[in-house]
Design a protein around this motif. Structure first.
Motif, PDB file in Angstrom:
ATOM      1  N   ALA A 106       4.880  -7.271 -14.298  1.00  0.00           N
ATOM      2  CA  ALA A 106       4.647  -5.783 -14.784  1.00  0.00           C
ATOM      3  C   ALA A 106       3.362  -5.197 -14.240  1.00  0.00           C
ATOM      4  CB  ALA A 106       4.530  -6.261 -16.260  1.00  0.00           C
ATOM      5  N   VAL A 107       2.509  -6.033 -13.796  1.00  0.00           N
ATOM      6  CA  VAL A 107       1.123  -5.723 -13.142  1.00  0.00           C
ATOM      7  C   VAL A 107       1.511  -5.010 -11.772  1.00  0.00           C
ATOM      8  CG1 VAL A 107      -0.961  -6.262 -12.086  1.00  0.00           C
ATOM      9  CG2 VAL A 107      -0.397  -7.076 -14.345  1.00  0.00           C
ATOM     10  N   PHE A 108       2.358  -5.464 -10.809  1.00  0.00           N
ATOM     11  CA  PHE A 108       2.615  -5.235  -9.654  1.00  0.00           C
ATOM     12  C   PHE A 108       3.564  -4.030  -9.952  1.00  0.00           C
ATOM     13  CE2 PHE A 108       1.335  -9.380  -8.054  1.00  0.00           C
ATOM     14  CZ  PHE A 108       0.073  -8.846  -7.181  1.00  0.00           C
ATOM     15  N   ASN A 109       4.558  -3.941 -10.571  1.00  0.00           N
ATOM     16  CA  ASN A 109       5.420  -2.884 -10.886  1.00  0.00           C
ATOM     17  C   ASN A 109       4.479  -1.734 -11.267  1.00  0.00           C
ATOM     18  OD1 ASN A 109       7.969  -1.683 -11.110  1.00  0.00           O
ATOM     19  ND2 ASN A 109       7.550  -1.503 -13.138  1.00  0.00           N
ATOM     20  N   ARG A 110       3.235  -1.687 -11.693  1.00  0.00           N
ATOM     21  CA  ARG A 110       2.540  -0.540 -11.781  1.00  0.00           C
ATOM     22  C   ARG A 110       1.450  -0.367 -10.847  1.00  0.00           C
ATOM     23  NH1 ARG A 110       1.639  -2.894 -16.974  1.00  0.00           N
ATOM     24  NH2 ARG A 110      -0.536  -3.044 -16.588  1.00  0.00           N
ATOM     25  N   PHE A 111       1.570  -1.237  -9.773  1.00  0.00           N
ATOM     26  CA  PHE A 111       0.486  -1.127  -8.742  1.00  0.00           C
ATOM     27  C   PHE A 111       0.782  -0.094  -7.819  1.00  0.00           C
ATOM     28  CE2 PHE A 111      -1.796  -2.346  -4.963  1.00  0.00           C
ATOM     29  CZ  PHE A 111      -3.109  -2.756  -5.445  1.00  0.00           C
ATOM     30  N   ASP A 112      -0.316   0.877  -7.579  1.00  0.00           N
ATOM     31  CA  ASP A 112      -0.281   1.992  -6.459  1.00  0.00           C
ATOM     32  C   ASP A 112      -0.172   1.415  -5.097  1.00  0.00           C
ATOM     33  OD1 ASP A 112       0.055   4.356  -5.373  1.00  0.00           O
ATOM     34  OD2 ASP A 112      -1.495   5.424  -6.552  1.00  0.00           O
ATOM     35  N   SER A 113       0.815   1.393  -4.550  1.00  0.00           N
ATOM     36  CA  SER A 113       0.858   0.785  -3.190  1.00  0.00           C
ATOM     37  C   SER A 113       0.037   1.836  -2.193  1.00  0.00           C
ATOM     38  CB  SER A 113       2.165   0.655  -2.520  1.00  0.00           C
ATOM     39  OG  SER A 113       2.989   1.917  -2.530  1.00  0.00           O
ATOM     40  N   ARG A 114      -0.223   3.094  -2.545  1.00  0.00           N
ATOM     41  CA  ARG A 114      -0.890   4.045  -1.758  1.00  0.00           C
ATOM     42  C   ARG A 114      -2.282   3.481  -1.389  1.00  0.00           C
ATOM     43  NH1 ARG A 114       0.079   9.566  -4.909  1.00  0.00           N
ATOM     44  NH2 ARG A 114      -0.181   7.913  -6.575  1.00  0.00           N
ATOM     45  N   LEU A 115      -2.848   2.768  -2.370  1.00  0.00           N
ATOM     46  CA  LEU A 115      -4.263   2.017  -2.088  1.00  0.00           C
ATOM     47  C   LEU A 115      -4.175   1.290  -0.870  1.00  0.00           C
ATOM     48  CD1 LEU A 115      -5.328   1.539  -5.699  1.00  0.00           C
ATOM     49  CD2 LEU A 115      -5.948   3.301  -4.465  1.00  0.00           C
ATOM     50  N   GLU A 116      -3.162   0.477  -0.844  1.00  0.00           N
ATOM     51  CA  GLU A 116      -2.960  -0.453   0.070  1.00  0.00           C
ATOM     52  C   GLU A 116      -2.941   0.247   1.577  1.00  0.00           C
ATOM     53  OE1 GLU A 116      -0.839  -4.543  -0.926  1.00  0.00           O
ATOM     54  OE2 GLU A 116      -0.087  -2.807  -1.942  1.00  0.00           O
ATOM     55  N   GLU A 117      -1.960   1.229   1.340  1.00  0.00           N
ATOM     56  CA  GLU A 117      -1.850   2.278   2.879  1.00  0.00           C
ATOM     57  C   GLU A 117      -3.223   2.765   3.194  1.00  0.00           C
ATOM     58  OE1 GLU A 117       1.233   4.885   1.674  1.00  0.00           O
ATOM     59  OE2 GLU A 117       2.669   3.301   1.444  1.00  0.00           O
ATOM     60  N   ALA A 118      -3.884   3.541   2.099  1.00  0.00           N
ATOM     61  CA  ALA A 118      -5.246   3.891   2.414  1.00  0.00           C
ATOM     62  C   ALA A 118      -6.122   3.078   3.307  1.00  0.00           C
ATOM     63  CB  ALA A 118      -5.755   4.687   1.510  1.00  0.00           C
ATOM     64  N   ALA A 119      -6.057   1.681   2.692  1.00  0.00           N
ATOM     65  CA  ALA A 119      -6.959   0.943   3.282  1.00  0.00           C
ATOM     66  C   ALA A 119      -6.676   0.395   4.728  1.00  0.00           C
ATOM     67  CB  ALA A 119      -7.121  -0.599   2.576  1.00  0.00           C
ATOM     68  N   ARG A 120      -5.388   0.254   5.025  1.00  0.00           N
ATOM     69  CA  ARG A 120      -4.817  -0.060   6.474  1.00  0.00           C
ATOM     70  C   ARG A 120      -4.849   1.279   7.232  1.00  0.00           C
ATOM     71  NH1 ARG A 120      -0.571  -2.558   3.566  1.00  0.00           N
ATOM     72  NH2 ARG A 120       0.773  -0.717   3.413  1.00  0.00           N
ATOM     73  N   ASP A 121      -5.122   2.361   6.698  1.00  0.00           N
ATOM     74  CA  ASP A 121      -5.315   3.494   7.387  1.00  0.00           C
ATOM     75  C   ASP A 121      -6.794   3.646   7.986  1.00  0.00           C
ATOM     76  OD1 ASP A 121      -2.632   4.512   7.431  1.00  0.00           O
ATOM     77  OD2 ASP A 121      -2.909   5.810   5.733  1.00  0.00           O
ATOM     78  N   LEU A 122      -7.716   3.033   7.102  1.00  0.00           N
ATOM     79  CA  LEU A 122      -9.033   3.087   7.437  1.00  0.00           C
ATOM     80  C   LEU A 122      -9.322   1.771   8.274  1.00  0.00           C
ATOM     81  CD1 LEU A 122     -10.554   4.149   4.161  1.00  0.00           C
ATOM     82  CD2 LEU A 122     -10.402   5.485   6.069  1.00  0.00           C
ATOM     83  N   GLY A 123      -8.531   0.973   8.609  1.00  0.00           N
ATOM     84  CA  GLY A 123      -8.648  -0.036   9.612  1.00  0.00           C
ATOM     85  C   GLY A 123      -8.761  -1.327   9.020  1.00  0.00           C
ATOM     86  N   ALA A 124      -8.397  -1.640   7.738  1.00  0.00           N
ATOM     87  CA  ALA A 124      -8.452  -2.953   7.101  1.00  0.00           C
ATOM     88  C   ALA A 124      -7.597  -3.934   7.693  1.00  0.00           C
ATOM     89  CB  ALA A 124      -8.569  -2.753   5.538  1.00  0.00           C
ATOM     90  N   THR A 125      -7.981  -5.093   7.612  1.00  0.00           N
ATOM     91  CA  THR A 125      -6.717  -6.183   8.174  1.00  0.00           C
ATOM     92  C   THR A 125      -6.088  -6.523   6.850  1.00  0.00           C
ATOM     93  OG1 THR A 125      -8.253  -7.789   7.524  1.00  0.00           O
ATOM     94  CG2 THR A 125      -8.424  -7.090   9.915  1.00  0.00           C
ATOM     95  N   PRO A 126      -4.831  -7.060   6.982  1.00  0.00           N
ATOM     96  CA  PRO A 126      -4.057  -7.396   5.680  1.00  0.00           C
ATOM     97  C   PRO A 126      -4.812  -8.253   4.754  1.00  0.00           C
ATOM     98  CG  PRO A 126      -2.607  -7.564   7.508  1.00  0.00           C
ATOM     99  CD  PRO A 126      -3.900  -7.197   8.233  1.00  0.00           C
ATOM    100  N   TRP A 127      -5.851  -9.242   5.302  1.00  0.00           N
ATOM    101  CA  TRP A 127      -6.363 -10.037   4.494  1.00  0.00           C
ATOM    102  C   TRP A 127      -7.504  -9.283   3.723  1.00  0.00           C
ATOM    103  CZ3 TRP A 127      -7.150 -13.776   1.413  1.00  0.00           C
ATOM    104  CH2 TRP A 127      -8.621 -14.339   1.093  1.00  0.00           C
TER     105      TRP A 127
END
Length: 210
Positions: free
Chosen positions: A89-110
């Motif tokens: 239920a938690v991951f179903n509501r999780f906004d994946s755009r936050l992860e995309e924004a972090a990757r766009d800013l140069g963050a590694t997967p970890w």
């Protein structure tokens, strides 16, 4: 002490397995549907049958029934499905755009996982730990056939009430309630502290952008 130790072990295992399963089920993989239904099947099967089957299985493989083996397995069949459902239920509501924004800013997967995903879902992880401990702490039916020759606190209370009423029952009941309330308030305090930390980090990030 036995019930408390078992509850803590169940809590740790439930949190780790539920968290890892929640991450794994974010993407579909072969057999994911069948694995999901298998994981939650123990919620449908009667508790006594589950504990009896686990106790017999451990005896067949040559391991004596005990609280740290078959008893632990029986409790996990009760706590893990709830942990899995919460994480889904938690991951179903999780906004994946936050992860995309972090990757766009140069963050590694970890770095994305540590600084974005984990802080957001951490209050839910604490809630899973609360579920795991309280469900194990007062579990009776699944312990009856799989715990071995020793008793957990609920089994001891049941044994006392079926023979003769003694003052020990009320003392144990008070201890059980006190531990339950202590765990609940500790979990609520931890969740509130994590939420305040997220709010501070959000406000600091917003002021930094300004």
């Amino acid at each position: 002490i036995r019930s408390l130790t078992l509850g803590l072990i169940v809590t740790v295992v439930t949190v780790i397995v539920s968290f890892m399963a929640g991450l794994a089920f974010r993407r579909r993989f072969p057999g994911s549907t069948a694995l999901f239904y298998l994981a939650v099947a123990s919620l449908i099967v009667p508790s006594v049958l589950v504990s009896l089957g686990i106790g017999l299985m451990f005896r067949l493989i040559g391991v004596d029934a005990a609280w740290w083996s078959s008893g632990l397995g029986a409790h996990l069949t009760w706590t893990l499905p709830f942990g899995l459902l919460i994480m889904f239920a938690v991951f179903n509501r999780f906004d994946s755009r936050l992860e995309e924004a972090a990757r766009d800013l140069g963050a590694t997967p970890w770095q994305t996982f540590r600084h974005v995903v984990l802080p957001i879902i951490l209050p839910s992880v604490v809630g899973i730990g609360l579920f795991g401990f309280t469900l194990s702490w007062d579990e009776l039916a699944r312990s009856s056939q799989a715990i071995g020759s020793v008793n957990t606190l609920p089994l001891e209370l049941q044994g006392l009430t079926t023979t003769v009423t003694k003052p020990d029952i009320y003392a144990l009941g008070t201890v059980t309630s006190a531990v339950s309330f202590l765990v609940i308030f500790a979990a609520l305090f931890a969740i509130r502290a994590l939420q305040k930390r997220q709010e501070r980090q959000g406000s600091d990030a917003g002021s930094g952008l300004v």
